[in-house]
Design a protein around this motif. Structure first.
Motif, PDB file in Angstrom:
ATOM      1  N   ARG A   1      11.143   5.337   3.042  1.00  0.00           N
ATOM      2  CA  ARG A   1       9.768   5.539   3.108  1.00  0.00           C
ATOM      3  C   ARG A   1       9.202   5.589   4.590  1.00  0.00           C
ATOM      4  O   ARG A   1      10.044   5.275   5.321  1.00  0.00           O
ATOM      5  CB  ARG A   1       8.865   4.560   2.297  1.00  0.00           C
ATOM      6  CG  ARG A   1       9.445   4.565   0.823  1.00  0.00           C
ATOM      7  CD  ARG A   1       8.830   5.469  -0.115  1.00  0.00           C
ATOM      8  NE  ARG A   1       7.419   5.283  -0.285  1.00  0.00           N
ATOM      9  CZ  ARG A   1       6.793   4.244  -0.966  1.00  0.00           C
ATOM     10  NH1 ARG A   1       7.490   3.545  -1.680  1.00  0.00           N
ATOM     11  NH2 ARG A   1       5.457   4.247  -1.135  1.00  0.00           N
ATOM     12  N   ASN A   2       7.914   5.743   4.715  1.00  0.00           N
ATOM     13  CA  ASN A   2       7.252   5.905   6.006  1.00  0.00           C
ATOM     14  C   ASN A   2       5.976   4.963   5.950  1.00  0.00           C
ATOM     15  O   ASN A   2       5.485   4.592   4.994  1.00  0.00           O
ATOM     16  CB  ASN A   2       6.985   7.322   6.395  1.00  0.00           C
ATOM     17  CG  ASN A   2       7.905   8.362   6.084  1.00  0.00           C
ATOM     18  OD1 ASN A   2       8.794   8.225   7.091  1.00  0.00           O
ATOM     19  ND2 ASN A   2       8.109   9.035   5.126  1.00  0.00           N
ATOM     20  N   VAL A   3       5.454   4.759   7.168  1.00  0.00           N
ATOM     21  CA  VAL A   3       4.308   3.927   7.381  1.00  0.00           C
ATOM     22  C   VAL A   3       3.200   4.825   6.490  1.00  0.00           C
ATOM     23  O   VAL A   3       3.033   5.913   6.616  1.00  0.00           O
ATOM     24  CB  VAL A   3       3.853   3.812   8.832  1.00  0.00           C
ATOM     25  CG1 VAL A   3       2.513   3.226   8.809  1.00  0.00           C
ATOM     26  CG2 VAL A   3       4.937   3.101   9.549  1.00  0.00           C
ATOM     27  N   GLU A   4       2.340   4.024   5.752  1.00  0.00           N
ATOM     28  CA  GLU A   4       1.547   4.764   4.628  1.00  0.00           C
ATOM     29  C   GLU A   4       0.156   3.729   4.503  1.00  0.00           C
ATOM     30  O   GLU A   4       0.228   2.565   4.854  1.00  0.00           O
ATOM     31  CB  GLU A   4       2.495   4.905   3.363  1.00  0.00           C
ATOM     32  CG  GLU A   4       2.664   3.378   2.954  1.00  0.00           C
ATOM     33  CD  GLU A   4       3.385   3.645   1.415  1.00  0.00           C
ATOM     34  OE1 GLU A   4       3.619   4.884   1.026  1.00  0.00           O
ATOM     35  OE2 GLU A   4       3.593   2.738   0.724  1.00  0.00           O
ATOM     36  N   VAL A   5      -0.512   4.327   3.782  1.00  0.00           N
ATOM     37  CA  VAL A   5      -1.707   3.719   3.219  1.00  0.00           C
ATOM     38  C   VAL A   5      -1.523   3.620   1.506  1.00  0.00           C
ATOM     39  O   VAL A   5      -1.284   4.703   1.091  1.00  0.00           O
ATOM     40  CB  VAL A   5      -3.031   4.409   3.562  1.00  0.00           C
ATOM     41  CG1 VAL A   5      -4.143   3.584   2.800  1.00  0.00           C
ATOM     42  CG2 VAL A   5      -3.317   4.395   4.847  1.00  0.00           C
ATOM     43  N   ALA A   6      -1.675   2.495   1.118  1.00  0.00           N
ATOM     44  CA  ALA A   6      -1.457   2.014  -0.154  1.00  0.00           C
ATOM     45  C   ALA A   6      -2.389   1.239  -0.978  1.00  0.00           C
ATOM     46  O   ALA A   6      -2.820   0.562  -0.203  1.00  0.00           O
ATOM     47  CB  ALA A   6      -0.017   1.687  -0.448  1.00  0.00           C
ATOM     48  N   PRO A   7      -2.456   1.337  -1.807  1.00  0.00           N
ATOM     49  CA  PRO A   7      -3.519   0.436  -2.746  1.00  0.00           C
ATOM     50  C   PRO A   7      -2.793  -1.160  -2.928  1.00  0.00           C
ATOM     51  O   PRO A   7      -1.548  -1.100  -2.731  1.00  0.00           O
ATOM     52  CB  PRO A   7      -3.537   0.728  -4.333  1.00  0.00           C
ATOM     53  CG  PRO A   7      -3.214   2.283  -4.121  1.00  0.00           C
ATOM     54  CD  PRO A   7      -2.207   2.610  -3.128  1.00  0.00           C
ATOM     55  N   ILE A   8      -3.547  -1.818  -2.718  1.00  0.00           N
ATOM     56  CA  ILE A   8      -2.831  -3.375  -2.810  1.00  0.00           C
ATOM     57  C   ILE A   8      -1.956  -3.657  -4.106  1.00  0.00           C
ATOM     58  O   ILE A   8      -0.909  -4.066  -4.191  1.00  0.00           O
ATOM     59  CB  ILE A   8      -4.031  -4.359  -2.763  1.00  0.00           C
ATOM     60  CG1 ILE A   8      -4.812  -4.588  -1.277  1.00  0.00           C
ATOM     61  CG2 ILE A   8      -3.273  -5.873  -2.772  1.00  0.00           C
ATOM     62  CD1 ILE A   8      -5.909  -5.474  -1.232  1.00  0.00           C
ATOM     63  N   THR A   9      -2.604  -2.871  -5.162  1.00  0.00           N
ATOM     64  CA  THR A   9      -1.990  -3.418  -6.340  1.00  0.00           C
ATOM     65  C   THR A   9      -0.723  -2.795  -6.700  1.00  0.00           C
ATOM     66  O   THR A   9       0.135  -3.176  -7.476  1.00  0.00           O
ATOM     67  CB  THR A   9      -3.193  -2.869  -7.346  1.00  0.00           C
ATOM     68  OG1 THR A   9      -3.356  -1.234  -7.399  1.00  0.00           O
ATOM     69  CG2 THR A   9      -4.289  -3.763  -7.727  1.00  0.00           C
ATOM     70  N   SER A  10      -0.387  -1.544  -5.754  1.00  0.00           N
ATOM     71  CA  SER A  10       1.032  -1.056  -5.995  1.00  0.00           C
ATOM     72  C   SER A  10       1.827  -0.958  -4.663  1.00  0.00           C
ATOM     73  O   SER A  10       2.755  -0.465  -4.729  1.00  0.00           O
ATOM     74  CB  SER A  10       0.630   0.545  -6.504  1.00  0.00           C
ATOM     75  OG  SER A  10      -0.091   0.996  -5.493  1.00  0.00           O
TER      76      SER A  10
END
Length: 350
Positions: free
Chosen positions: A328-337
């Motif tokens: 994977r790569n550096v990303e923005v993601a929801p805390i819940t997932s």
């Protein structure tokens, strides 16, 4: 691109898109400032999550401003509707993958951009980066030519029908499919234009750290890689750093979860190298999940502080910036997932 093969089937000789040099942009920590645009020069919305980091990366690595994330997204939508299965993303002419590359064209532009050991038009990262390289080259050709008109339109026509046909026609070739292709993509770009991925509010070291991390969105994950100076190759330790049974970390320049955090806060705050150490250093400033502020560190564990295996940075609006895992790569993601919610251990404020 499909027209090129259809036309060639009845022609005496095939024409081929000329190869132009590609300047590979090297990530340099000295050039990464906290206020850099983190989304490749323009907003992007309405694309599948697995495509987003690659579209942003492909646009960012092209030096011409006409190649925006929205243009690449609209083109992918027209080519394949972001389909990735062999059944759905194989054309009658033989074009393959989400960016619809013919095998001979793929041989020119395809690379192993996702670091999985093979260059494949079916791999999202490989396909989108190859699309970006080809479009970048075509836009440069259009701008450097004596052909008038929108260089984006000319480049799209070259991608669909071949640059030789654009030159021969001194513009968009009089081919209905190509003309329709160009018109649809340019008219649907606005559908994919949106605000930047991160709109970090506030000032101070913590907010600046998140902005600094955001400049590395799309950078590959590399176990043991990265540090205060930016991405570096990682290593495999017998358990981590592998993908499909192969050690990819040693050939991938990137960050792991804790090195991204270290990089983001440096030099205003010198955090230690591992997630567990970063928790130990900041645990005296524990923060409730309901009281998170931008820049807070969130930790996940397999059991107690000794089992901490992941750290991410709170980016606001229930999201984190993180380097998630190999492949994977550096990303923005929801805390819940971002990681299994049951593994969430706690948050601290550096």
């Amino acid at each position: 691109m499909k027209v090129l093969i259809k036309a060639a089937a009845g022609a005496i000789a095939l024409f081929f898109v000329a190869i132009f040099g590609l300047v590979v942009m090297v990530l340099n920590d000295e050039d990464a400032h906290a206020n850099e645009i983190s989304d490749g020069g323009g907003g992007l919305t309405g694309v599948p999550a697995e495509f987003r980091p690659w579209i942003l990366k492909a646009a960012k690595e092209c030096s011409v401003p006409e190649l925006t994330p929205a243009l690449l997204a609209a083109q992918l939508n027209q080519e394949s509707h972001f389909q990735t299965s062999r059944e759905a993303a194989t054309s009658r002419a033989g074009a393959q993958g989400p960016a619809q590359f013919m095998p001979e064209t793929w041989a020119t532009w395809g690379r192993d951009d996702d670091g999985n050991g093979q260059a494949s038009p079916w791999d999202i990262g490989d396909a989108v980066m190859a699309q970006g390289r080809m479009m970048c080259s075509l836009i440069k050709q259009a701008k450097g030519s004596s052909i008038g008109g929108d260089p984006r339109a000319l480049a799209l026509a070259g991608y669909n029908a071949g640059w030789d046909r654009v030159v021969a026609a001194k513009g968009i070739p009089p081919i209905a499919e190509t003309q329709n292709y160009v018109e649809i993509i340019l008219s649907t770009m606005s559908k994919f234009e949106g605000p930047g991925l991160l709109d970090v509010s506030g000032s101070g070291a913590n907010a600046d750290a998140v902005r600094r991390a955001a400049t590395r969105l799309g950078t590959p994950y590399a176990w043991g890689g990265g540090g205060p100076g930016g991405p570096t190759t990682g290593f495999c330790d017998g358990t981590n750093g592998y993908q499909n049974g192969k050690c990819v970390a040693s050939n991938t320049a990137g960050f792991d979860c804790s090195s991204l955090v270290m990089y983001a806060y440096w030099p205003s705050l010198h955090l230690p190298r591992t997630a567990a150490e970063q928790y130990g250093t900041t645990s005296d400033h524990a923060v409730s999940r309901t009281q998170l502020r931008v820049g807070d560190l969130l930790f996940w564990s397999h059991g107690g502080s000794a089992g901490i295996y992941h750290v991410a940075m709170y980016a606001g609006d229930g999201n984190v910036v993180q380097a998630p895992r190999t492949g994977r790569n550096v990303e923005v993601a929801p805390i819940t997932s971002a990681m299994p919610d049951s593994d969430y251990y706690g948050a601290t404020r550096p």
